[in-house]
Design a protein around this motif. Structure first.
Motif, PDB file in Angstrom:
ATOM      1  N   ALA A  33       0.918  -1.347  -0.226  1.00 35.86           N
ATOM      2  CA  ALA A  33       0.003  -0.008  -0.076  1.00 35.86           C
ATOM      3  C   ALA A  33       0.929   1.181  -0.024  1.00 35.86           C
ATOM      4  O   ALA A  33       0.452   2.174  -0.730  1.00 35.86           O
ATOM      5  CB  ALA A  33      -0.832  -0.079   1.129  1.00 35.86           C
ATOM      6  N   LEU A  34       1.906   1.133   1.057  1.00 38.49           N
ATOM      7  CA  LEU A  34       2.807   2.441   0.946  1.00 38.49           C
ATOM      8  C   LEU A  34       3.462   2.652  -0.301  1.00 38.49           C
ATOM      9  O   LEU A  34       3.796   3.751  -0.867  1.00 38.49           O
ATOM     10  CB  LEU A  34       3.788   2.189   2.305  1.00 38.49           C
ATOM     11  N   ALA A  35       4.017   1.475  -1.140  1.00 41.58           N
ATOM     12  CA  ALA A  35       4.714   1.342  -2.390  1.00 41.58           C
ATOM     13  C   ALA A  35       3.676   2.220  -3.438  1.00 41.58           C
ATOM     14  O   ALA A  35       4.111   3.134  -4.112  1.00 41.58           O
ATOM     15  CB  ALA A  35       5.169   0.065  -2.661  1.00 41.58           C
ATOM     16  N   ALA A  36       2.589   1.655  -3.325  1.00 43.90           N
ATOM     17  CA  ALA A  36       1.731   2.226  -4.143  1.00 43.90           C
ATOM     18  C   ALA A  36       1.221   4.002  -4.230  1.00 43.90           C
ATOM     19  O   ALA A  36       1.149   4.607  -5.020  1.00 43.90           O
ATOM     20  CB  ALA A  36       0.250   1.487  -4.169  1.00 43.90           C
ATOM     21  N   MET A  37       1.424   4.116  -2.716  1.00 46.47           N
ATOM     22  CA  MET A  37       1.254   5.821  -2.547  1.00 46.47           C
ATOM     23  C   MET A  37       2.447   6.454  -3.003  1.00 46.47           C
ATOM     24  O   MET A  37       2.539   7.492  -3.373  1.00 46.47           O
ATOM     25  CB  MET A  37       0.862   5.812  -1.081  1.00 46.47           C
ATOM     26  N   LEU A  38       3.762   5.598  -2.765  1.00 45.13           N
ATOM     27  CA  LEU A  38       4.953   6.428  -3.485  1.00 45.13           C
ATOM     28  C   LEU A  38       4.593   6.867  -4.852  1.00 45.13           C
ATOM     29  O   LEU A  38       5.115   7.512  -5.291  1.00 45.13           O
ATOM     30  CB  LEU A  38       6.115   5.456  -3.163  1.00 45.13           C
ATOM     31  N   ASP A  39       4.399   5.491  -5.800  1.00 42.96           N
ATOM     32  CA  ASP A  39       4.300   5.788  -7.134  1.00 42.96           C
ATOM     33  C   ASP A  39       3.140   6.746  -7.404  1.00 42.96           C
ATOM     34  O   ASP A  39       3.435   7.335  -8.474  1.00 42.96           O
ATOM     35  CB  ASP A  39       3.453   4.312  -7.513  1.00 42.96           C
ATOM     36  N   ARG A  40       2.113   6.884  -6.775  1.00 38.03           N
ATOM     37  CA  ARG A  40       1.212   8.116  -6.926  1.00 38.03           C
ATOM     38  C   ARG A  40       2.047   9.244  -6.874  1.00 38.03           C
ATOM     39  O   ARG A  40       1.528  10.311  -7.473  1.00 38.03           O
ATOM     40  CB  ARG A  40      -0.018   8.075  -6.235  1.00 38.03           C
TER      41      ARG A  40
END
Length: 74
Positions: A33-40
């Protein structure tokens, strides 16, 4: 015979960067989830994340892992 010693200080991981951290286990969902937020965020859509929980659950470690991931990704 047992001898006692007085604890004079405790080094935090920030003060001892040469000490390896153990493998982070059981946090796949959170890290994903945090990696996805970093991508965003990298795509220009920032996020704010709050990490809460009882003492000792690994909040600081999760933040460290996320910072490391962000650094690796540039």
């Amino acid at each position: 015979a047992l001898t006692g010693r007085q604890l004079l200080s405790v080094a935090t991981p920030d003060e001892r960067p040469d000490l390896p951290l153990s493998t982070l286990l059981g946090r796949d969902w959170e890290v994903t989830a945090l990696a996805a937020m970093l991508d965003r965020s990298a795509a220009g859509r920032g996020s704010v994340v709050g990490i809460t929980g009882p003492a000792g659950i690994g909040k600081t470690r999760l933040v460290r892992e996320t910072v490391q991931l962000a650094q690796v990704r540039g």
